[in-house]
Write an enzyme that holds these catalytic residues in place. Sequence first.
Site, short mmCIF file in Angstrom:
data_model
loop_
_atom_site.label_atom_id
_atom_site.label_comp_id
_atom_site.label_asym_id
_atom_site.label_seq_id
_atom_site.Cartn_x
_atom_site.Cartn_y
_atom_site.Cartn_z
N TYR A 1 58.30 52.60 24.49
CA TYR A 1 59.22 53.70 24.16
C TYR A 1 58.81 54.40 22.86
O TYR A 1 58.75 55.63 22.80
CB TYR A 1 60.63 53.11 24.05
CG TYR A 1 61.73 54.10 23.73
CD1 TYR A 1 62.21 54.98 24.70
CD2 TYR A 1 62.33 54.12 22.47
CE1 TYR A 1 63.24 55.86 24.40
CE2 TYR A 1 63.36 54.99 22.16
CZ TYR A 1 63.82 55.86 23.15
OH TYR A 1 64.84 56.73 22.86
N LYS B 1 57.76 58.32 22.02
CA LYS B 1 58.49 59.19 21.09
C LYS B 1 57.56 59.71 19.99
O LYS B 1 57.67 60.85 19.56
CB LYS B 1 59.70 58.45 20.52
CG LYS B 1 60.76 58.11 21.59
CD LYS B 1 61.27 59.33 22.33
CE LYS B 1 62.35 59.03 23.35
NZ LYS B 1 62.88 60.22 24.01
P1 NAP Z 1 71.15 57.85 28.87
O1 NAP Z 1 72.60 57.91 28.63
O2 NAP Z 1 70.53 56.60 29.37
O3 NAP Z 1 70.74 59.07 29.84
C1 NAP Z 1 69.42 59.24 30.27
C2 NAP Z 1 69.33 60.54 31.05
O4 NAP Z 1 67.97 60.71 31.49
C3 NAP Z 1 70.21 60.56 32.27
O5 NAP Z 1 70.79 61.82 32.38
C4 NAP Z 1 69.23 60.32 33.42
O6 NAP Z 1 69.61 60.94 34.65
C5 NAP Z 1 68.00 61.01 32.88
N1 NAP Z 1 66.79 60.52 33.52
C6 NAP Z 1 66.21 59.30 33.40
N2 NAP Z 1 65.12 59.22 34.17
C7 NAP Z 1 65.00 60.42 34.79
C8 NAP Z 1 64.06 60.96 35.70
N3 NAP Z 1 63.01 60.25 36.15
N4 NAP Z 1 64.23 62.23 36.14
C9 NAP Z 1 65.28 62.95 35.71
N5 NAP Z 1 66.20 62.51 34.83
C10 NAP Z 1 66.05 61.25 34.40
O7 NAP Z 1 70.34 58.20 27.56
P2 NAP Z 1 70.74 59.03 26.26
O8 NAP Z 1 71.09 58.08 25.20
O9 NAP Z 1 71.65 60.15 26.59
O10 NAP Z 1 69.28 59.58 25.91
C11 NAP Z 1 68.91 60.93 26.03
C12 NAP Z 1 67.63 61.13 25.23
O11 NAP Z 1 67.88 60.77 23.87
C13 NAP Z 1 66.48 60.24 25.69
O12 NAP Z 1 65.26 60.96 25.61
C14 NAP Z 1 66.49 59.12 24.69
O13 NAP Z 1 65.22 58.53 24.54
C15 NAP Z 1 66.92 59.86 23.43
N6 NAP Z 1 67.49 58.98 22.39
C16 NAP Z 1 68.61 58.25 22.61
C17 NAP Z 1 69.10 57.43 21.60
C18 NAP Z 1 70.33 56.60 21.78
O14 NAP Z 1 70.58 55.73 20.91
N7 NAP Z 1 71.14 56.81 22.79
C19 NAP Z 1 68.44 57.37 20.38
C20 NAP Z 1 67.30 58.13 20.19
C21 NAP Z 1 66.83 58.94 21.21
P3 NAP Z 1 70.50 60.18 35.77
O15 NAP Z 1 71.68 59.59 35.07
O16 NAP Z 1 70.86 61.26 36.73
O17 NAP Z 1 69.62 59.16 36.40
#
Ligand code: NAP
Length: 274
Positions: free
Chosen positions: A182, A186
């Site tokens: 991961y 990033k």
């Molecule tokens: P999340 O709640 O797990 O949501 C992930 C999203 O990505 C979902 O909408 C999912 O769609 C979509 N997704 C995953 N695989 C996919 C694919 N193959 N094709 C299309 N869509 C796909 O994650 P989040 O926390 O909102 O994260 C969003 C972004 O922020 C990510 O890039 C993550 O790395 C980044 N981020 C998150 C955090 C954190 O602490 N939460 C911290 C730093 C960065 P479905 O639900 O429809 O499958």
Amino acid sequence: MVLTVGDGSCLPAYRRLKLKKEKGFTMKELQGKVCLVTGGARGIGSAIALAMADLGADVVFNYQTSRERAEEVCRSVQGKGVRCHAVAANVTSEEDVNRLVQETQDALGPISILVNNAGITRDRTFLKMTKAMWDEVMHVNLDGLFNVTHAALPSMINLGWGRIINISSFVGLTGNFGQTNYAATKGGINSFTMTLAREVARKGITVNAVAPGFTDTDMAKAVPAAALDQIKAITPIGRLGTPEEIAHAVTFLASPRASYITGHVLSVNGGILM
Ligand code: NAP
């Protein structure tokens, strides 16, 4: 009353103010723009879709598995008075992505704002990590970024205006135990952002990244409670971020107010990295 022609950003500030006062118009910064958000059905992506709508942008987002949530988010976005479409598409599939971009453009017009948000984790310490776990994260987080950006960029070049905002993570700057796959993606997203920013700057397109700290979504729910407590303890602000706090940074970078910012990785992390 809402002004429906363009976003008014081409008008000097005094004329916008005058318009507002004289006509009682509510000027929205992103009115007339079409924004594509990947992974918009939940978490940070859905907060971004809603925040874009607050600023007047029409929104398309894709989902992979969360169909019902996609329908709910789409209704909420439409409730803000803009157009919204939710499309089933896997960002790892070039075919799906080309269809997503084509359907977006047919329904709403050329894409001028792209938010590459979809991302996954498959955590394990490196020696225990399988090649399948490595590949899966590379495919979604990096191949997905390539596929969607490659398909959406030509419309921004034609418009002579565009905003690309990639959702990175603070672990792309620090590394993190159990996340070699991961964190590598990033860090790659940050380098991609700076490089593409250089390539398209003269075409009126800015490319930036937002690097969230731990944010309260399903992704963070996968982290054990004890580890989350530790994270809160070492975060100066003392809590996780909310998806809305990340979305505010994204809409700022999409707005005319950020016109001189490009190639930047904006940390939104409660001070966990400074
Ligand atoms: P999340 O709640 O797990 O949501 C992930 C999203 O990505 C979902 O909408 C999912 O769609 C979509 N997704 C995953 N695989 C996919 C694919 N193959 N094709 C299309 N869509 C796909 O994650 P989040 O926390 O909102 O994260 C969003 C972004 O922020 C990510 O890039 C993550 O790395 C980044 N981020 C998150 C955090 C954190 O602490 N939460 C911290 C730093 C960065 P479905 O639900 O429809 O499958």
